[in-house]
Structures are given as C-alpha cells and as structure tokens.
Design an enzyme around this catalytic site. Structure first.
Site, PDB file in Angstrom:
ATOM      1  N   TYR A 154     -15.049 -51.112 -10.955  1.00 47.70           N
ATOM      2  CA  TYR A 154     -14.301 -49.981 -11.684  1.00 47.70           C
ATOM      3  C   TYR A 154     -13.720 -50.388 -12.969  1.00 47.70           C
ATOM      4  O   TYR A 154     -14.049 -50.113 -14.209  1.00 47.70           O
ATOM      5  CB  TYR A 154     -13.198 -49.666 -10.677  1.00 47.70           C
ATOM      6  CG  TYR A 154     -12.649 -48.184 -11.232  1.00 47.70           C
ATOM      7  CD1 TYR A 154     -13.145 -46.989 -11.459  1.00 47.70           C
ATOM      8  CD2 TYR A 154     -11.424 -48.388 -11.931  1.00 47.70           C
ATOM      9  CE1 TYR A 154     -12.573 -45.834 -11.937  1.00 47.70           C
ATOM     10  CE2 TYR A 154     -10.543 -47.415 -12.451  1.00 47.70           C
ATOM     11  CZ  TYR A 154     -11.238 -46.156 -12.634  1.00 47.70           C
ATOM     12  OH  TYR A 154     -10.554 -44.843 -12.716  1.00 47.70           O
ATOM     13  N   LYS A 158     -14.916 -49.575 -16.884  1.00 47.26           N
ATOM     14  CA  LYS A 158     -14.005 -48.789 -17.731  1.00 47.26           C
ATOM     15  C   LYS A 158     -13.566 -49.664 -18.965  1.00 47.26           C
ATOM     16  O   LYS A 158     -13.538 -49.166 -20.058  1.00 47.26           O
ATOM     17  CB  LYS A 158     -12.436 -48.574 -16.996  1.00 47.26           C
ATOM     18  CG  LYS A 158     -12.830 -47.515 -15.855  1.00 47.26           C
ATOM     19  CD  LYS A 158     -13.141 -46.130 -16.429  1.00 47.26           C
ATOM     20  CE  LYS A 158     -12.936 -45.009 -15.445  1.00 47.26           C
ATOM     21  NZ  LYS A 158     -13.430 -43.779 -16.013  1.00 47.26           N
TER      22      LYS A 158
HETATM   23  P1  NAI Z   1     -11.682 -37.172  -8.839  1.00 46.86           P
HETATM   24  O1  NAI Z   1     -12.676 -38.133  -7.843  1.00 46.86           O
HETATM   25  O2  NAI Z   1     -10.837 -36.191  -8.429  1.00 46.86           O
HETATM   26  O3  NAI Z   1     -12.661 -36.538  -9.926  1.00 46.86           O
HETATM   27  C1  NAI Z   1     -13.895 -37.078 -10.382  1.00 46.86           C
HETATM   28  C2  NAI Z   1     -15.104 -36.122 -10.677  1.00 46.86           C
HETATM   29  O4  NAI Z   1     -16.362 -36.624 -11.330  1.00 46.86           O
HETATM   30  C3  NAI Z   1     -15.429 -35.418  -9.624  1.00 46.86           C
HETATM   31  O5  NAI Z   1     -15.441 -33.933  -9.780  1.00 46.86           O
HETATM   32  C4  NAI Z   1     -16.816 -35.727  -9.170  1.00 46.86           C
HETATM   33  O6  NAI Z   1     -17.733 -35.098  -8.577  1.00 46.86           O
HETATM   34  C5  NAI Z   1     -17.175 -36.080 -10.579  1.00 46.86           C
HETATM   35  N1  NAI Z   1     -18.558 -36.864 -10.588  1.00 46.86           N
HETATM   36  C6  NAI Z   1     -18.641 -38.191 -10.084  1.00 46.86           C
HETATM   37  N2  NAI Z   1     -19.878 -38.511 -10.084  1.00 46.86           N
HETATM   38  C7  NAI Z   1     -20.613 -37.726 -11.131  1.00 46.86           C
HETATM   39  C8  NAI Z   1     -21.682 -37.782 -11.566  1.00 46.86           C
HETATM   40  N3  NAI Z   1     -22.350 -38.673 -11.288  1.00 46.86           N
HETATM   41  N4  NAI Z   1     -22.031 -36.786 -12.533  1.00 46.86           N
HETATM   42  C9  NAI Z   1     -21.318 -35.868 -12.734  1.00 46.86           C
HETATM   43  N5  NAI Z   1     -20.170 -35.679 -12.183  1.00 46.86           N
HETATM   44  C10 NAI Z   1     -19.418 -36.775 -11.286  1.00 46.86           C
HETATM   45  O7  NAI Z   1     -11.215 -38.373  -9.893  1.00 46.86           O
HETATM   46  P2  NAI Z   1      -9.950 -38.141 -10.904  1.00 46.86           P
HETATM   47  O8  NAI Z   1      -8.918 -38.971 -10.546  1.00 46.86           O
HETATM   48  O9  NAI Z   1      -9.886 -36.704 -11.222  1.00 46.86           O
HETATM   49  O10 NAI Z   1     -10.653 -38.963 -12.182  1.00 46.86           O
HETATM   50  C11 NAI Z   1     -11.260 -38.612 -13.533  1.00 46.86           C
HETATM   51  C12 NAI Z   1     -11.368 -39.582 -14.204  1.00 46.86           C
HETATM   52  O11 NAI Z   1     -10.034 -40.129 -14.513  1.00 46.86           O
HETATM   53  C13 NAI Z   1     -12.309 -40.620 -13.846  1.00 46.86           C
HETATM   54  O12 NAI Z   1     -13.430 -41.256 -14.721  1.00 46.86           O
HETATM   55  C14 NAI Z   1     -11.639 -41.933 -13.251  1.00 46.86           C
HETATM   56  O13 NAI Z   1     -12.093 -43.097 -13.525  1.00 46.86           O
HETATM   57  C15 NAI Z   1     -10.461 -41.514 -14.384  1.00 46.86           C
HETATM   58  N6  NAI Z   1      -8.941 -42.188 -14.047  1.00 46.86           N
HETATM   59  C16 NAI Z   1      -8.203 -41.667 -12.927  1.00 46.86           C
HETATM   60  C17 NAI Z   1      -7.079 -42.168 -12.580  1.00 46.86           C
HETATM   61  C18 NAI Z   1      -6.325 -41.597 -11.580  1.00 46.86           C
HETATM   62  O14 NAI Z   1      -5.289 -42.504 -11.309  1.00 46.86           O
HETATM   63  N7  NAI Z   1      -6.656 -40.574 -10.793  1.00 46.86           N
HETATM   64  C19 NAI Z   1      -6.616 -43.471 -13.291  1.00 46.86           C
HETATM   65  C20 NAI Z   1      -7.610 -43.875 -14.317  1.00 46.86           C
HETATM   66  C21 NAI Z   1      -8.594 -43.112 -14.703  1.00 46.86           C
END
Ligand code: NAI
Length: 246
Positions: A154, A158
């Site tokens: 991860y 990133k």
């Molecule tokens: P989440 O798991 O709730 O949402 C991620 C979304 O991406 C989901 O809707 C999933 O279906 C979609 N997804 C996954 N693979 C996909 C693909 N191949 N094509 C299209 N859609 C796809 O996660 P969250 O927390 O909302 O994360 C959103 C972004 O923020 C991610 O990039 C994550 O790495 C980043 N992030 C999140 C943090 C956190 O603490 N929640 C911290 C730092 C970064």
C-alpha cells in the site's frame, strides 16, 4: 462554484469517494460516480446527490483494467463532451508484514491504487490537453509519505501515486491542467473500521490532533483543489492528517 463542470470520481460508492462526489455535486458539478463492486451503493450515492439538488450518474468500471478504463473514458467523453475534474480515489489495502505478504496481495494493491490512477490519466490526458484545462486530484496517503509497517504494498502504491502526480503535473502544466495529490491520514471509513482496537488506539496516539479524520475533511480539500481558487497550485501533496506527516 463548479457549475457546468463534469467530474469523475473513481470508487465513489462509499467512504471518502462518496463524500467527494457529494461535495463536488454540492458545488454544482455534474458527477460521474464510478464503482466496481456494488451498483446498489453507487445508485445510493447518486440518490443522495439528487436529494441535495445535484446531478450525477453511476458508471461501472474496474479502474485496474487498462482496456476497460479506456472504454469508460471513450463513453464518458462521447456522452458528456468533456471531463473537467478527475478524482482518482479507488483504492484497496491488503496489509501484512513483508515476510508473509503474498505476490498476489502485492500485485493487486499496486494494480488498483497505482495502475488504476495511471489508467485513468493515460486515457483522459489527450482529451484534457484538447480542452486546455482540467483538474486531476489523486488520493494518496500518509503511508506513501512516511511509510507504514505492515503496508509495503500500500505504501509503495501511494508513494508511486505521489511520483505520478508530480510527473503528470510537469507534463500537463503548460496546457492549463493541474495535478495534485491529497494524502489523508487515518479517516473513519470501512477501510479503517477493520483495524483492531489496539491498533486504532496506538495510531491515535501518533496523531497530533489525537483523533481520526472524517471523510468531509478529505472531500473539502479535494473541492478546494478542483476550484478556481487553486488554479495556480500544481504538483503538490496536501496532507489531511491531523498533523501526522508534518
Ligand atoms: P473504501 O474501501 O471505503 O472505498 C474504496 C472504494 O474504492 C470502494 O468503493 C471500492 O469499491 C472502490 N474500488 C476498489 N477497487 C476498485 C477498482 N478496481 N475500480 C473501481 N473502484 C474500486 O476506502 P476509503 O477509506 O473510502 O478510501 C478511499 C481512498 O482514500 C483510497 O484510495 C484509500 O487508499 C485512501 N485513503 C484512505 C484512508 C483512510 O484512513 N480511510 C487514509 C489514506 C488514504
């Protein structure tokens, strides 16, 4: 205000992506809610947007798939004529210590988080160059800035997104396109809900503000970078992390 702007948010059916979609729509952008898994949840996001008087559609695509992403961009540009704002939010985790990390878990995370962002930019850049305008906002992570034990795949993905952001910013700056990254710290979503309580407590200790962030904190940073107010900002990594990466 983002009146008249077309925005594509990847992975927008839940969590941070959903909040970004809602916030952009709240500023009057037309939002394409990309999803890969649940059509129902994507439609729910669209419905939420409509409830606040916004406009949106759900659009399925696995952004880790190069050909599928090309097809999505072709269809969207054909239908809407342009895309002004691209938010690369789709992301996954497959955490584990390096000695136990499988090749599949490494490859899957890189394919979604890093190659997914490459795929969308690769297939939209020609159109944005033609438009001579555009905003690309990539969701990175403090893990990519600081590194994080248990997240080799991860953090590498990133950190890669940050390198991609700066390189795209340089390649596209001359044509009025800005490319920035937002690096969230720990945000309360499904992704972090799965962390054991002990880990959450230890992590919270490391955050100067002593709490997890909310999806709104990240969404507002994205809205700013998509707005006219940020038109002279490119190649930056904006950490939204309660002070973790300062
Ligand atoms: P989440 O798991 O709730 O949402 C991620 C979304 O991406 C989901 O809707 C999933 O279906 C979609 N997804 C996954 N693979 C996909 C693909 N191949 N094509 C299209 N859609 C796809 O996660 P969250 O927390 O909302 O994360 C959103 C972004 O923020 C991610 O990039 C994550 O790495 C980043 N992030 C999140 C943090 C956190 O603490 N929640 C911290 C730092 C970064």
């Amino acid at each position: 205000m983002l009146e008249g702007k077309i925005a594509l948010v990847t992975g927008a059916s839940r969590g941070i992506g959903r909040e970004i979609a809602l916030s952009l729509a709240g500023r009057r952008a037309f939002v394409i809610v990309n999803y890969n898994g649940s059509r129902e949840r994507a439609e729910e996001t669209v419905h939420e947007i409509e409830k606040i008087g916004g406009k949106a559609v759900a659009f399925p695509c696995d952004v880790s798939d190069f050909a599928a992403t090309e097809q999505m961009m072709k269809e969207l540009v054909k239908t809407y004529g342009k895309i002004d704002i691209l938010v690369n939010n789709a992301g996954i985790t497959r955490d584990g210590l390096i000695m136990r990390m499988s090749e599949e878990d490494f490859d899957r995370v890189i394919a979604t988080n890093l190659k997914g962002a490459f795929n969308t930019i690769r297939h939209l850049s020609r159109q944005m160059l033609k438009q001579k305008s555009g905003r690309i906002i990539n969701i990175a992570s403090v893990s990519g800035v600081l590194g994080n034990a248990g997240q080799a795949n991860y953090a590498a993905s990133k950190a890669g997104v940050i390198g991609l952001t700066k390189t795209m910013a340089r390649e596209l700056a001359g044509r009025g396109i800005t490319v920035n990254a937002v690096a969230p710290g720990f945000i309360d979503t499904d992704m972090t809900k799965v962390l054991p309580e002990a880990v959450k407590t230890a992590v919270t200790e490391e955050i100067p503000m002593k709490r997890f962030g909310e999806t709104k904190d990240v969404a507002e940073a994205v809205v700013f970078l998509a707005s006219d107010a940020a038109s002279y900002i490119t190649g930056q990594v904006l950490c939204v992390d309660g002070g973790m990466a300062m």
